[in-house]
Design a protein around this motif. Structure first.
Motif, PDB file in Angstrom:
ATOM      1  N   SER A  13    -111.513 -13.524  -2.288  1.00 13.28           N
ATOM      2  CA  SER A  13    -111.252 -12.189  -2.833  1.00 13.28           C
ATOM      3  C   SER A  13    -112.158 -11.270  -2.023  1.00 13.28           C
ATOM      4  N   CYS A  14    -111.542 -10.485  -1.128  1.00 16.06           N
ATOM      5  CA  CYS A  14    -112.350  -9.744  -0.133  1.00 16.06           C
ATOM      6  C   CYS A  14    -113.427  -8.902  -0.819  1.00 16.06           C
ATOM      7  N   TYR A  15    -113.023  -8.208  -1.889  1.00 19.36           N
ATOM      8  CA  TYR A  15    -113.951  -7.362  -2.638  1.00 19.36           C
ATOM      9  C   TYR A  15    -114.069  -7.932  -4.045  1.00 19.36           C
ATOM     10  N   LEU A  20    -114.966 -17.635  -2.745  1.00 17.57           N
ATOM     11  CA  LEU A  20    -115.650 -18.025  -1.503  1.00 17.57           C
ATOM     12  C   LEU A  20    -116.730 -17.048  -1.057  1.00 17.57           C
ATOM     13  N   THR A  21    -116.601 -15.774  -1.432  1.00 14.04           N
ATOM     14  CA  THR A  21    -117.632 -14.832  -0.966  1.00 14.04           C
ATOM     15  C   THR A  21    -118.958 -15.031  -1.704  1.00 14.04           C
ATOM     16  N   SER A  43    -107.071  -8.823  -1.770  1.00 14.32           N
ATOM     17  CA  SER A  43    -107.900  -7.653  -1.458  1.00 14.32           C
ATOM     18  C   SER A  43    -109.055  -7.511  -2.452  1.00 14.32           C
ATOM     19  N   THR A  44    -108.791  -7.880  -3.717  1.00 16.65           N
ATOM     20  CA  THR A  44    -109.829  -7.932  -4.756  1.00 16.65           C
ATOM     21  C   THR A  44    -109.506  -9.133  -5.648  1.00 16.65           C
ATOM     22  N   THR A  46    -108.590 -10.670  -9.516  1.00 17.10           N
ATOM     23  CA  THR A  46    -107.539 -10.197 -10.427  1.00 17.10           C
ATOM     24  C   THR A  46    -108.097  -9.661 -11.743  1.00 17.10           C
ATOM     25  N   GLY A  47    -109.407  -9.709 -11.905  1.00 16.73           N
ATOM     26  CA  GLY A  47    -109.999  -9.299 -13.186  1.00 16.73           C
ATOM     27  C   GLY A  47    -110.418  -7.840 -13.181  1.00 16.73           C
ATOM     28  N   GLY A  48    -109.551  -6.975 -13.666  1.00 13.34           N
ATOM     29  CA  GLY A  48    -109.942  -5.569 -13.773  1.00 13.34           C
ATOM     30  C   GLY A  48    -109.443  -4.690 -12.644  1.00 13.34           C
ATOM     31  N   PHE A  49    -108.832  -5.273 -11.617  1.00 10.47           N
ATOM     32  CA  PHE A  49    -108.218  -4.482 -10.553  1.00 10.47           C
ATOM     33  C   PHE A  49    -106.703  -4.570 -10.705  1.00 10.47           C
ATOM     34  N   THR A  50    -105.984  -3.542 -10.262  1.00 10.88           N
ATOM     35  CA  THR A  50    -104.516  -3.632 -10.226  1.00 10.88           C
ATOM     36  C   THR A  50    -104.053  -3.331  -8.800  1.00 10.88           C
ATOM     37  N   GLY A  51    -102.869  -3.824  -8.443  1.00 13.08           N
ATOM     38  CA  GLY A  51    -102.277  -3.512  -7.148  1.00 13.08           C
ATOM     39  C   GLY A  51    -102.902  -4.243  -5.970  1.00 13.08           C
ATOM     40  N   TYR A  52    -103.626  -5.335  -6.273  1.00 13.54           N
ATOM     41  CA  TYR A  52    -104.268  -6.084  -5.181  1.00 13.54           C
ATOM     42  C   TYR A  52    -103.222  -6.807  -4.319  1.00 13.54           C
TER      43      TYR A  52
END
Ligand code: PXL
Length: 280
Positions: A13-15, A20-21, A43-44, A46-52
């Motif tokens: 999850s890049c951000y 792995l990060t 891109s992020t 899945t917890g609390g972000f949308t549209g990843y």
């Protein structure tokens, strides 16, 4: 000198400071060579972000495994975290059978649920397959929610009783789980902790820390990574479980004063503490 190598399979999850990060820097800080197998790139988380964005790398897993086999590359530990599908769970058995040294350790963090709910995208079929994988692992690291889902048990999130914990441990043992570290146990309002249970001896040992009243994303991944690094560095499972608890508390403490940092914990600021305790 031996140079143990851990292979870890989970997403990037890049951000968002998870998977792995966090696994790569934490295990590396423990002094262990860390080989990564990214199961997906988001891109992020899945917890609390949308549209990843979500790039599934499932079909790369067997190709990477075959290349490693051809090169004769083998690992001393396989640690799996967030997996995106049942097919990816199936590939864990392939990796176990083809790229692990004899006596290697399979550590499974069934990272699929927390706070009473499955993460977005998971269903009962995934839960059943994860339960089967846990039954084949040497060590599993479920939280209470994951343990309850895998054993079809009632989910109790606080004010636990020892009988409830024992029931979960017995049912996990019936699945075949050998060594269990069950996280998120709270007998008292101001304490939270883990139990380490060895199914072969039947012995359970608890460890509690202060409960910081803040829900933080990514702490399960910080826990599993610190545990895995410490175990492969030579600590026994209970000592590694305790150290990982202290590390996660320190991660949360270092994040507490920042209200704009709910997506993860500032584990980087707690690494010096992990390294110094590990080398004591
Ligand atoms: O921290 C577990 C995790 C890992 N990877 C992804 C996630 C989550 C939890 O939500 O969404 C992509």
């Amino acid at each position: 000198m031996t140079n143990k190598k851990i292979l870890t399979l989970q997403d990037i999850s890049c951000y968002g400071q998870c998977s792995l990060t966090v696994a790569l820097p934490i295990i590396s800080a423990c002094g262990i060579e860390t080989v990564i197998l990214p199961s997906a790139v988001l891109s992020t988380h899945t917890g609390g972000f949308t549209g990843y964005t979500f790039r599934d790398l499932t079909e790369d897993i067997p190709k990477i495994k075959t290349h490693w086999e051809n090169e004769g590359l083998k690992f001393d530990c396989l640690y799996t975290g967030y997996l995106g599908s049942v097919t990816q769970i199936d590939y864990v058995y392939e990796l176990r059978d083809h790229v692990l040294n004899e006596n290697a350790t399979l550590i499974v963090d069934p990272a699929m649920a927390d706070n009473g709910n499955l993460y977005y995208g998971f269903d009962q079929n995934f839960v059943e397959n994860m339960a089967k994988l846990c039954g084949c692992a040497d060590i599993i690291l479920p939280n209470i929610t994951e343990a309850a889902f895998m054993t079809n048990s009632e989910i109790c999130l606080e004010h636990h009783e020892e009988a409830y914990v024992n029931m979960l441990l017995e049912k996990l043992t019936a699945l075949g789980c050998k060594k269990i570290i069950l996280k998120g146990i709270s007998f008292k309002d101001d304490e939270i902790g883990v139990v380490y249970h060895d199914s072969e001896t039947g012995i359970s040992k608890y460890y509690f820390t202060e409960k910081i009243p803040k829900s933080s994303h990514g702490t399960g991944d910080c826990y599993a990574s610190a545990f895995t690094g410490a175990l492969i560095q030579g600590l026994d499972p209970y000592e590694a479980a305790k150290l990982a608890c202290d590390f996660v508390v320190e991660c949360i403490r270092k994040t507490m004063d920042d209200n704009n940092h709910a997506y993860g914990v500032k584990f980087e600021k707690a690494l010096p503490m992990l390294v110094s305790k590990l080398n004591k």
